[in-house]
Design an enzyme around this catalytic site. Structure first.
Site, PDB file in Angstrom:
ATOM      1  NE  ARG A   1     -23.171  16.068  20.038  1.00  0.00           N
ATOM      2  CZ  ARG A   1     -24.193  15.323  19.638  1.00  0.00           C
ATOM      3  NH1 ARG A   1     -25.225  15.136  20.416  1.00  0.00           N
ATOM      4  NH2 ARG A   1     -24.178  14.746  18.472  1.00  0.00           N
TER       5      ARG A   1
ATOM      6  NE  ARG B   1     -10.433  17.705  14.717  1.00  0.00           N
ATOM      7  CZ  ARG B   1     -11.112  17.200  15.742  1.00  0.00           C
ATOM      8  NH1 ARG B   1     -12.055  17.893  16.323  1.00  0.00           N
ATOM      9  NH2 ARG B   1     -10.825  16.007  16.209  1.00  0.00           N
TER      10      ARG B   1
ATOM     11  CE  LYS C   1     -14.581  24.696  15.064  1.00  0.00           C
ATOM     12  NZ  LYS C   1     -14.547  23.277  14.812  1.00  0.00           N
TER      13      LYS C   1
HETATM   14  C1  BTN Z   1     -12.487  22.353  12.077  1.00  0.00           C
HETATM   15  O1  BTN Z   1     -13.381  21.660  11.608  1.00  0.00           O
HETATM   16  O2  BTN Z   1     -12.579  22.816  13.213  1.00  0.00           O
HETATM   17  C2  BTN Z   1     -11.252  22.634  11.267  1.00  0.00           C
HETATM   18  C3  BTN Z   1     -11.416  23.842  10.381  1.00  0.00           C
HETATM   19  C4  BTN Z   1     -10.159  24.180   9.604  1.00  0.00           C
HETATM   20  C5  BTN Z   1     -10.402  25.234   8.556  1.00  0.00           C
HETATM   21  C6  BTN Z   1      -9.131  25.697   7.920  1.00  0.00           C
HETATM   22  S1  BTN Z   1      -9.357  27.108   6.893  1.00  0.00           S
HETATM   23  C7  BTN Z   1      -7.733  26.942   6.297  1.00  0.00           C
HETATM   24  C8  BTN Z   1      -7.490  25.477   6.092  1.00  0.00           C
HETATM   25  N1  BTN Z   1      -7.958  25.036   4.802  1.00  0.00           N
HETATM   26  C9  BTN Z   1      -8.968  24.164   4.895  1.00  0.00           C
HETATM   27  O3  BTN Z   1      -9.546  23.632   3.930  1.00  0.00           O
HETATM   28  N2  BTN Z   1      -9.256  23.945   6.187  1.00  0.00           N
HETATM   29  C10 BTN Z   1      -8.386  24.689   7.059  1.00  0.00           C
END
Ligand code: BTN
Length: 325
Positions: free
Chosen positions: A323, A123, A188
């Site tokens: 946060r 994100r 996380k």
């Molecule tokens: C976050 O930042 O919390 C979101 C992470 C999401 C990761 C997943 S892995 C599968 C899919 N492909 C990506 O490029 N991102 C999501």
């Protein structure tokens, strides 16, 4: 399949394989094997050279297998699966489904999984560190109706589904940090990225990307720029093919319920998993001063409620980042 992925398949069992045996199976010289072994580090794999014996992976893994995932899908879910792609390597499973322009029928969905992502996205423009073969990278594309999407809460619904599937694997203490981070013991464990597209008025095509840490190898750990956890720390040992199928089953069920009943049907579940309510928090709004206050749960659309100087305001996911103070 490229030579290096065939090499990884041979090493996946975690046993020692001699350079000679590997070369024979791959039809290349021992020097060729050595060259490919060195390149595996770029994929985040820890390979040990055992003097005089050969090579072995520090962490054995079970390769993703399309048939094994399909076999574990619920019948009603499998009937609506338009396509299941399993890649050794991809830039991002979300981007792959966004490129795949197939128009999905109502209620149908497509899934893309990969052993490794060269450009995994998190994100807010962050990178999602995606070492080979150890974690889960899964995206699911489907349609969501205007009414359900407009009412809000989709990203929270996905987080609830993911946390529920992890609990079904035996994970205790999973919790959610608004809007859709899955935490284990204050760090996380999994993240969710939604990409929504479509004409106004809907229906919208949604790509839901899920990244879950199962066992982060040492070579990849130092690249992660936030406190992280993985399932191996919790003692939960789950087969990745099984976990992939459980995620698909849980997501499809949750999306059906969301389309039919809206976010209201999920509020109680959110409250049980909410790690933030009652805590002092800081909200970052682009180009605006930091907002600090006390989290007071969510409103019926899934927006975060923050109390500040006796006044409670709501904030939508996408507008702010949160946060814990
Ligand atoms: C976050 O930042 O919390 C979101 C992470 C999401 C990761 C997943 S892995 C599968 C899919 N492909 C990506 O490029 N991102 C999501």
């Amino acid at each position: 399949m490229l030579m290096r992925y065939r090499l990884i398949e041979l090493l996946a069992d975690g046993r020692i394989h001699s350079g000679q045996a590997l070369g024979r199976q791959l039809g290349i010289s021992r020097a060729g094997v050595w060259k490919h072994i060195q390149a595996l580090e770029d994929l985040g794999l820890d390979v040990h050279a055992v003097r005089g014996c050969g090579y072995r992976l520090a962490d054995p893994f079970e390769p993703l297998d399309e048939r094994s995932i399909r076999a574990r899908l619920e019948t009603s879910v499998a009937a609506r699966l338009h396509a299941l792609q399993v890649h050794c390597a991809i830039d991002s499973t979300n981007d792959q489904l966004k490129r795949d322009a197939t128009a999905l029928d109502d209620k149908a969905f497509s899934v893309c999984m990969a052993e490794w992502q060269s450009a995994g996205r998190g994100r807010r423009g962050r990178r999602w560190v995606s070492p080979y073969g150890t974690n889960l990278y899964l995206s699911l594309a489907t349609k969501v109706g205007e009414t359900a999407l407009g009412a809000g809460g989709l990203s929270l619904v996905v987080a609830i589904a993911v946390a529920g599937a992890l609990q079904a694997c035996g994970l205790e203490d999973a919790g959610l940090k608004w809007p859709n981070d899955i935490y284990y013991q204050g760090r996380k464990l999994a993240g969710i990225l939604l990409d929504v597209s479509g004409e106004s008025g809907g229906p919208y095509q949604v790509v839901i990307g899920i990244g879950i840490n199962l066992k982060v190898p040492a070579a990849a750990a130092h690249q992660i720029d936030q406190p992280w956890a993985d399932l191996s720390q919790s003692g939960v040992d789950v087969n990745r093919n099984e976990l992939g199928a459980m995620m698909i089953n849980a997501l499809v069920q949750a999306l059906d319920r969301f389309n039919e009943q809206g976010f209201n049907a999920f509020i109680k579940q959110w409250q049980r998993l909410d790690l933030v309510s009652g805590r002092a928090v800081e909200l970052r709004h682009e180009h605006e001063p930091l907002i600090s206050g006390v989290a007071r749960g969510i409103d019926p659309r899934g927006a975060l409620l923050i109390e500040h100087d006796g006044v409670t305001r709501s904030y939508h996911a996408g507008e702010v980042s949160l946060r814990l103070s």
